[in-house]
Design a protein around this motif. Structure first.
Motif, PDB file in Angstrom:
ATOM      1  N   ASP A 121      13.048   4.652  14.108  1.00  0.00           N
ATOM      2  CA  ASP A 121      13.130   4.154  12.731  1.00  0.00           C
ATOM      3  C   ASP A 121      13.738   5.164  11.761  1.00  0.00           C
ATOM      4  OD1 ASP A 121      11.980   1.837  13.603  1.00  0.00           O
ATOM      5  OD2 ASP A 121       9.954   2.310  12.891  1.00  0.00           O
ATOM      6  N   PHE A 122      13.815   6.428  12.136  1.00  0.00           N
ATOM      7  CA  PHE A 122      14.431   7.403  11.236  1.00  0.00           C
ATOM      8  C   PHE A 122      15.027   8.546  12.050  1.00  0.00           C
ATOM      9  CE2 PHE A 122      10.144   9.066  11.747  1.00  0.00           C
ATOM     10  CZ  PHE A 122      10.308  10.429  11.810  1.00  0.00           C
ATOM     11  N   ALA A 123      16.007   9.223  11.441  1.00  0.00           N
ATOM     12  CA  ALA A 123      16.617  10.409  12.040  1.00  0.00           C
ATOM     13  C   ALA A 123      16.015  11.646  11.394  1.00  0.00           C
ATOM     14  CB  ALA A 123      18.132  10.392  11.825  1.00  0.00           C
ATOM     15  N   LEU A 124      15.928  12.721  12.132  1.00  0.00           N
ATOM     16  CA  LEU A 124      15.363  13.964  11.610  1.00  0.00           C
ATOM     17  C   LEU A 124      16.203  14.484  10.453  1.00  0.00           C
ATOM     18  CD1 LEU A 124      14.523  15.766  14.978  1.00  0.00           C
ATOM     19  CD2 LEU A 124      12.959  14.508  13.477  1.00  0.00           C
ATOM     20  N   SER A 125      15.529  15.039   9.464  1.00  0.00           N
ATOM     21  CA  SER A 125      16.231  15.588   8.298  1.00  0.00           C
ATOM     22  C   SER A 125      15.422  16.721   7.693  1.00  0.00           C
ATOM     23  CB  SER A 125      16.470  14.490   7.246  1.00  0.00           C
ATOM     24  OG  SER A 125      15.253  14.099   6.659  1.00  0.00           O
ATOM     25  N   SER A 126      16.098  17.558   6.923  1.00  0.00           N
ATOM     26  CA  SER A 126      15.461  18.651   6.171  1.00  0.00           C
ATOM     27  C   SER A 126      14.772  19.671   7.064  1.00  0.00           C
ATOM     28  CB  SER A 126      14.461  18.087   5.143  1.00  0.00           C
ATOM     29  OG  SER A 126      15.076  17.159   4.285  1.00  0.00           O
ATOM     30  N   LEU A 127      15.140  19.738   8.359  1.00  0.00           N
ATOM     31  CA  LEU A 127      14.556  20.746   9.229  1.00  0.00           C
ATOM     32  C   LEU A 127      15.137  22.117   8.878  1.00  0.00           C
ATOM     33  CD1 LEU A 127      14.583  18.988  12.729  1.00  0.00           C
ATOM     34  CD2 LEU A 127      12.869  18.888  10.903  1.00  0.00           C
ATOM     35  N   THR A 128      14.320  23.142   8.959  1.00  0.00           N
ATOM     36  CA  THR A 128      14.768  24.495   8.603  1.00  0.00           C
ATOM     37  C   THR A 128      14.871  25.395   9.829  1.00  0.00           C
ATOM     38  OG1 THR A 128      12.462  25.050   8.090  1.00  0.00           O
ATOM     39  CG2 THR A 128      13.874  24.370   6.255  1.00  0.00           C
ATOM     40  N   VAL A 129      13.885  25.309  10.734  1.00  0.00           N
ATOM     41  CA  VAL A 129      13.905  26.149  11.927  1.00  0.00           C
ATOM     42  C   VAL A 129      14.861  25.567  12.977  1.00  0.00           C
ATOM     43  CG1 VAL A 129      12.522  27.150  13.787  1.00  0.00           C
ATOM     44  CG2 VAL A 129      11.549  26.916  11.489  1.00  0.00           C
ATOM     45  N   LEU A 130      14.730  24.262  13.225  1.00  0.00           N
ATOM     46  CA  LEU A 130      15.586  23.578  14.204  1.00  0.00           C
ATOM     47  C   LEU A 130      16.669  22.794  13.467  1.00  0.00           C
ATOM     48  CD1 LEU A 130      12.822  22.295  16.659  1.00  0.00           C
ATOM     49  CD2 LEU A 130      14.181  24.388  16.821  1.00  0.00           C
ATOM     50  N   GLU A 131      17.349  23.473  12.574  1.00  0.00           N
ATOM     51  CA  GLU A 131      18.328  22.824  11.700  1.00  0.00           C
ATOM     52  C   GLU A 131      19.400  22.025  12.450  1.00  0.00           C
ATOM     53  OE1 GLU A 131      21.291  24.028   7.969  1.00  0.00           O
ATOM     54  OE2 GLU A 131      20.009  25.532   8.936  1.00  0.00           O
ATOM     55  N   PRO A 132      19.896  22.453  13.607  1.00  0.00           N
ATOM     56  CA  PRO A 132      20.925  21.671  14.308  1.00  0.00           C
ATOM     57  C   PRO A 132      20.453  20.280  14.752  1.00  0.00           C
ATOM     58  CG  PRO A 132      20.951  23.936  15.082  1.00  0.00           C
ATOM     59  CD  PRO A 132      19.725  23.794  14.240  1.00  0.00           C
ATOM     60  N   LEU A 133      19.135  20.038  14.728  1.00  0.00           N
ATOM     61  CA  LEU A 133      18.626  18.724  15.137  1.00  0.00           C
ATOM     62  C   LEU A 133      18.660  17.706  14.002  1.00  0.00           C
ATOM     63  CD1 LEU A 133      15.523  19.648  17.345  1.00  0.00           C
ATOM     64  CD2 LEU A 133      17.930  19.441  17.975  1.00  0.00           C
ATOM     65  N   ASN A 134      18.992  18.134  12.810  1.00  0.00           N
ATOM     66  CA  ASN A 134      19.075  17.190  11.694  1.00  0.00           C
ATOM     67  C   ASN A 134      20.075  16.082  12.023  1.00  0.00           C
ATOM     68  OD1 ASN A 134      17.199  18.309   9.877  1.00  0.00           O
ATOM     69  ND2 ASN A 134      18.669  19.865   9.220  1.00  0.00           N
ATOM     70  N   GLY A 135      19.662  14.845  11.745  1.00  0.00           N
ATOM     71  CA  GLY A 135      20.524  13.695  12.008  1.00  0.00           C
ATOM     72  C   GLY A 135      20.293  13.052  13.357  1.00  0.00           C
ATOM     73  N   ILE A 136      19.461  13.638  14.213  1.00  0.00           N
ATOM     74  CA  ILE A 136      19.220  13.103  15.559  1.00  0.00           C
ATOM     75  C   ILE A 136      18.042  12.128  15.541  1.00  0.00           C
ATOM     76  CG2 ILE A 136      18.411  13.711  17.877  1.00  0.00           C
ATOM     77  CD1 ILE A 136      20.029  16.199  17.773  1.00  0.00           C
ATOM     78  N   ARG A 137      18.233  11.010  16.219  1.00  0.00           N
ATOM     79  CA  ARG A 137      17.149  10.051  16.451  1.00  0.00           C
ATOM     80  C   ARG A 137      16.589  10.262  17.861  1.00  0.00           C
ATOM     81  NH1 ARG A 137      16.968   5.819  12.665  1.00  0.00           N
ATOM     82  NH2 ARG A 137      18.743   5.894  11.220  1.00  0.00           N
ATOM     83  N   TYR A 138      15.398   9.749  18.091  1.00  0.00           N
ATOM     84  CA  TYR A 138      14.730   9.958  19.375  1.00  0.00           C
ATOM     85  C   TYR A 138      15.592   9.476  20.538  1.00  0.00           C
ATOM     86  CZ  TYR A 138      11.330   9.401  23.144  1.00  0.00           C
ATOM     87  OH  TYR A 138      10.680   9.454  24.353  1.00  0.00           O
ATOM     88  N   SER A 139      16.188   8.293  20.401  1.00  0.00           N
ATOM     89  CA  SER A 139      16.954   7.719  21.509  1.00  0.00           C
ATOM     90  C   SER A 139      18.184   8.551  21.864  1.00  0.00           C
ATOM     91  CB  SER A 139      17.375   6.286  21.162  1.00  0.00           C
ATOM     92  OG  SER A 139      18.205   6.287  20.005  1.00  0.00           O
ATOM     93  N   ARG A 140      18.638   9.376  20.937  1.00  0.00           N
ATOM     94  CA  ARG A 140      19.838  10.177  21.179  1.00  0.00           C
ATOM     95  C   ARG A 140      19.537  11.665  21.343  1.00  0.00           C
ATOM     96  NH1 ARG A 140      24.819   7.534  17.680  1.00  0.00           N
ATOM     97  NH2 ARG A 140      24.535   5.402  18.449  1.00  0.00           N
ATOM     98  N   CYS A 141      18.270  11.984  21.500  1.00  0.00           N
ATOM     99  CA  CYS A 141      17.914  13.391  21.730  1.00  0.00           C
ATOM    100  C   CYS A 141      18.460  13.862  23.079  1.00  0.00           C
ATOM    101  CB  CYS A 141      16.392  13.552  21.725  1.00  0.00           C
ATOM    102  SG  CYS A 141      15.624  13.518  20.097  1.00  0.00           S
ATOM    103  N   PRO A 142      18.977  15.069  23.157  1.00  0.00           N
ATOM    104  CA  PRO A 142      19.370  15.634  24.444  1.00  0.00           C
ATOM    105  C   PRO A 142      18.172  15.652  25.403  1.00  0.00           C
ATOM    106  CG  PRO A 142      20.202  16.962  22.639  1.00  0.00           C
ATOM    107  CD  PRO A 142      19.267  15.983  22.037  1.00  0.00           C
ATOM    108  N   PRO A 143      18.421  15.616  26.714  1.00  0.00           N
ATOM    109  CA  PRO A 143      17.328  15.506  27.699  1.00  0.00           C
ATOM    110  C   PRO A 143      16.216  16.533  27.525  1.00  0.00           C
ATOM    111  CG  PRO A 143      19.436  15.210  28.758  1.00  0.00           C
ATOM    112  CD  PRO A 143      19.743  15.614  27.349  1.00  0.00           C
ATOM    113  N   ARG A 144      16.577  17.796  27.288  1.00  0.00           N
ATOM    114  CA  ARG A 144      15.543  18.825  27.179  1.00  0.00           C
ATOM    115  C   ARG A 144      14.645  18.566  25.961  1.00  0.00           C
ATOM    116  NH1 ARG A 144      17.418  24.929  27.722  1.00  0.00           N
ATOM    117  NH2 ARG A 144      17.894  24.071  29.800  1.00  0.00           N
ATOM    118  N   ILE A 145      15.245  18.182  24.850  1.00  0.00           N
ATOM    119  CA  ILE A 145      14.463  17.920  23.628  1.00  0.00           C
ATOM    120  C   ILE A 145      13.576  16.697  23.832  1.00  0.00           C
ATOM    121  CG2 ILE A 145      14.622  17.272  21.195  1.00  0.00           C
ATOM    122  CD1 ILE A 145      17.213  18.891  21.069  1.00  0.00           C
ATOM    123  N   LYS A 146      14.105  15.664  24.488  1.00  0.00           N
ATOM    124  CA  LYS A 146      13.310  14.462  24.719  1.00  0.00           C
ATOM    125  C   LYS A 146      12.127  14.771  25.642  1.00  0.00           C
ATOM    126  CE  LYS A 146      15.167  10.419  24.767  1.00  0.00           C
ATOM    127  NZ  LYS A 146      15.900   9.171  25.099  1.00  0.00           N
TER     128      LYS A 146
END
Length: 395
Positions: A121-146
């Motif tokens: 229902d939403f994409a990650l945003s405003s992350l500071t430590v894991l900033e490169p993950l901003n804009g990613i939704r669960y279904s499109r997470c890379p395998p290791r992150i998922k």
């Protein structure tokens, strides 16, 4: 239209000072009065949380009864980031309402954030430590992150029904125990207001009709709450205009409805307004009895809406000429017409005179404080109800 609602729940009525009592032995007091909370601790993986909520058979978020101020995307994303970083997250607290069915006592926002992210229902945003993950939704997470997310978990402390039986000797009900724990939990962060606590601790038929009545077309019109026009009830809580509405966001709309049920019983008008509302909310009703009360409320509200030409419960215009709705005029009008329901035909026939008497009363500097409930005592409540009865039907 500006809506003026003065609840005054924090003003307690002074109680008499209890006479001095002889000292009590602490050990003896503890042995006779301590009660035992029965609970268990579970850990749920994030996909399990989604499944439990979606099925609705075991875990019920009950969004209509919980806090309506929802976390924004940034807050939800921070939780997901914490889970990915294995940062300890406070446990959620559940209570057993029926065998193997659980309601949320504390942690609704965390559970909802997990459910929505896993559902995409939403994409990650405003992350500071894991900033490169901003804009990613669960279904499109890379395998290791998922995989990391699927292994992440939230702990849950579950208050079991056995707590009530364990405390039977102290005459503590499950509601008493939940209220005690809720009070201890509700000490940090953004505290829940009294009505949010009532809604969380008192599920059942009365709570159901209160929520239903806040969605009534005339109610939302009078109190200037965006109408419930969404096709899917799940979308009620996502309406951005409704979320910005103060009455809706704070559950003050539910409190307005509850005020009628609390004050229509004259024997309940004692103590503070908060205690009146608490007692009324704890009343156990059957579904048929609750549905009858729901219709009673609609009948009275509709009558007053018609009697005052679609503008009931108004205060005199302020210095800018704005119309304002008063909670005190509302609750006293509702109770007064309920008391006079047998005379409703003659009252409606005298509608113009009723409106004139209301205007005269509001213009009277001696009566206006009574009408608007400026005295926050049980006596003041009874006075303004009596004043409204006289306005509706002079003796």
């Amino acid at each position: 239209m500006d809506v003026e609602v003065v609840f005054g729940e924090t003003d307690e009525i002074p109680e008499e000072v209890s006479p001095s009592v002889p000292p009590v032995d602490p050990d003896e007091f503890f042995s006779k009065n301590a009660f035992r909370i029965v609970f268990q601790t579970n850990n749920f993986f994030l996909p399990q949380i989604r499944d439990l909520i979606d099925k609705g058979e075991v875990l019920n978020l009950r969004p209509e009864y919980q806090r309506r101020l929802r976390w924004n995307t940034a807050q939800k994303s921070k939780l997901i980031e914490s889970l990915l970083l294995n940062i300890p997250v406070p446990p959620v607290f559940l209570y057993e309402s029926d065998a193997a069915r659980y309601e949320v006592m504390d942690g609704q926002q965390r559970l909802n954030a997990v459910k929505e992210f896993i559902a995409g229902d939403f994409a990650l945003s405003s992350l500071t430590v894991l900033e490169p993950l901003n804009g990613i939704r669960y279904s499109r997470c890379p395998p290791r992150i998922k995989r990391a997310l699927d292994r992440a978990s939230l702990s849950a402390i579950v208050l079991l029904l056995e707590s009530a039986s364990e405390s039977a000797g102290n005459r503590l009900s499950m509601t008493d125990i939940r209220r005690f724990i809720f009070d201890r939990l509700n000490t940090g962060g953004t505290k829940l207001n009294p009505q949010e606590i009532r809604n969380a601790l008192n599920p059942g038929p009365l709570n159901r009709i209160i929520v239903e009545l806040t969605r009534n077309k005339l109610f939302t019109e009078v109190f200037d709450i965006p109408a419930y026009v969404e096709t899917d009830p799940n979308d009620y809580y996502e309406n951005p205009q409704r979320q910005k509405n103060t009455l809706y966001a704070s559950m003050a709309d539910c409190q307005l409805v509850l005020r009628f049920f609390a004050l229509k019983d004259d024997t309940n008008i004692r103590g503070s307004m908060k205690s009146m509302l608490d007692r009324a909310m704890e009343k156990e009703l059957t579904d048929p009895d609750a549905d009858a009360l729901r219709q009673e409320y609609i009948d009275r509200f509709t009558f007053l809406y018609t009697l005052f030409e679609k503008k009931p419960f108004l205060l005199p215009p302020d210095e800018k000429g704005r119309e304002r709705v008063s909670a005190a005029i509302y609750d006293s009008s509702m109770v007064a017409i309920s008391d006079l329901w047998a005379h409703r035909t003659e009252i409606m026939a005298d509608a113009a005179a009723v409106r004139s008497r209301m205007m005269d009363t509001a213009a009277n500097p001696d009566l206006l404080p009574i009408l608007t409930g400026q005295g926050n005592t049980a006596t003041a409540v009874k006075q303004r109800i009596a004043l409204l009865r006289g306005i509706l039907r002079p003796e």
